[in-house]
Enzyme design. Structure first.
Site, PDB file in Angstrom:
ATOM      1  N   GLU A  88       8.850  -4.932   1.443  1.00 32.50           N
ATOM      2  CA  GLU A  88       7.391  -4.792   1.497  1.00 32.50           C
ATOM      3  C   GLU A  88       6.720  -5.927   2.266  1.00 32.50           C
ATOM      4  O   GLU A  88       5.828  -5.692   3.070  1.00 32.50           O
ATOM      5  CB  GLU A  88       6.815  -4.691   0.081  1.00 32.50           C
ATOM      6  CG  GLU A  88       7.047  -3.343  -0.564  1.00 32.50           C
ATOM      7  CD  GLU A  88       6.168  -2.236  -0.006  1.00 32.50           C
ATOM      8  OE1 GLU A  88       5.149  -2.521   0.640  1.00 32.50           O
ATOM      9  OE2 GLU A  88       6.515  -1.062  -0.231  1.00 32.50           O
ATOM     10  N   GLU A 122       4.478  -5.565   5.627  1.00 31.95           N
ATOM     11  CA  GLU A 122       3.050  -5.912   5.585  1.00 31.95           C
ATOM     12  C   GLU A 122       2.697  -7.149   6.393  1.00 31.95           C
ATOM     13  O   GLU A 122       1.611  -7.212   6.979  1.00 31.95           O
ATOM     14  CB  GLU A 122       2.609  -6.088   4.132  1.00 31.95           C
ATOM     15  CG  GLU A 122       2.665  -4.793   3.360  1.00 31.95           C
ATOM     16  CD  GLU A 122       2.326  -4.918   1.889  1.00 31.95           C
ATOM     17  OE1 GLU A 122       2.122  -3.882   1.261  1.00 31.95           O
ATOM     18  OE2 GLU A 122       2.275  -6.054   1.361  1.00 31.95           O
ATOM     19  N   GLY A 156       3.256  -6.538  -1.321  1.00 32.56           N
ATOM     20  CA  GLY A 156       4.224  -5.844  -2.173  1.00 32.56           C
ATOM     21  C   GLY A 156       3.917  -4.373  -2.262  1.00 32.56           C
ATOM     22  O   GLY A 156       2.940  -3.890  -1.692  1.00 32.56           O
ATOM     23  N   ASP A 172      -3.399   5.442 -15.829  1.00 28.63           N
ATOM     24  CA  ASP A 172      -4.170   6.497 -16.483  1.00 28.63           C
ATOM     25  C   ASP A 172      -3.398   6.907 -17.731  1.00 28.63           C
ATOM     26  O   ASP A 172      -2.448   6.241 -18.115  1.00 28.63           O
ATOM     27  CB  ASP A 172      -4.468   7.675 -15.541  1.00 28.63           C
ATOM     28  CG  ASP A 172      -3.223   8.368 -15.025  1.00 28.63           C
ATOM     29  OD1 ASP A 172      -2.219   8.448 -15.766  1.00 28.63           O
ATOM     30  OD2 ASP A 172      -3.245   8.846 -13.879  1.00 28.63           O
ATOM     31  N   GLU A 199      -6.342  -7.999   6.577  1.00 28.57           N
ATOM     32  CA  GLU A 199      -6.410  -9.453   6.742  1.00 28.57           C
ATOM     33  C   GLU A 199      -5.507 -10.155   5.753  1.00 28.57           C
ATOM     34  O   GLU A 199      -5.050  -9.575   4.770  1.00 28.57           O
ATOM     35  CB  GLU A 199      -7.842  -9.962   6.634  1.00 28.57           C
ATOM     36  CG  GLU A 199      -8.505  -9.801   5.289  1.00 28.57           C
ATOM     37  CD  GLU A 199      -9.937 -10.328   5.272  1.00 28.57           C
ATOM     38  OE1 GLU A 199     -10.151 -11.536   5.517  1.00 28.57           O
ATOM     39  OE2 GLU A 199     -10.840  -9.520   5.001  1.00 28.57           O
TER      40      GLU A 199
END
Length: 123
Positions: A46, A50, A30, A69, A95
């Site tokens: 995504e 990937e 993702g 943050d 992987e």
């Protein structure tokens, strides 16, 4: 707020997780939503980038908001999904593995256990 979306793919009591080149922990496929893209479209794009697979039958499973943050929050939107195709790693992925839902490794991203626990509650 940064919106991140990805599929949770489970088969035979195992979950499909990846490790990419910038993080050294297991995580769901993702990534960040692009402008004018729905969260479902992000999820589909995504995982194709990937892992080279297609996802379908997206069902919202869990949303988690994290404080990255002081000024940035990240909203992780997880969709339970079916998949088709053969896995072919994208350029940024090191992987992939099918990992046992009941015996996840310790080097998983913090959201993995929360999402798996939610899945177990519903099934």
């Amino acid at each position: 707020m940064i919106n991140v979306s990805g599929p949770v793919i489970i088969k035979d009591n195992k979950v499909l997780l990846i490790k990419d080149k910038k993080d050294f922990f297991w995580k769901f496929p993702g990534g960040q939503a692009e402008p004018n893209e729905t969260l479902e479209q992000t999820c589909i794009r995504e995982v194709k980038e990937e892992l080279g697979i297609d996802v379908s039958d997206l069902k919202h499973l869990l949303t988690i908001t994290l404080q990255k943050d002081r000024n940035i929050k990240v909203k992780l939107i997880h969709y339970l999904a079916n998949y088709s195709g053969n896995i072919k790693l994208g350029n940024d992925i090191d992987e992939w593995a099918w990992l046992d839902l009941d015996n996840l490794p310790t080097d998983c991203a913090p959201n993995i256990k929360q999402v798996v626990d939610e899945y177990k509650k519903l099934n």
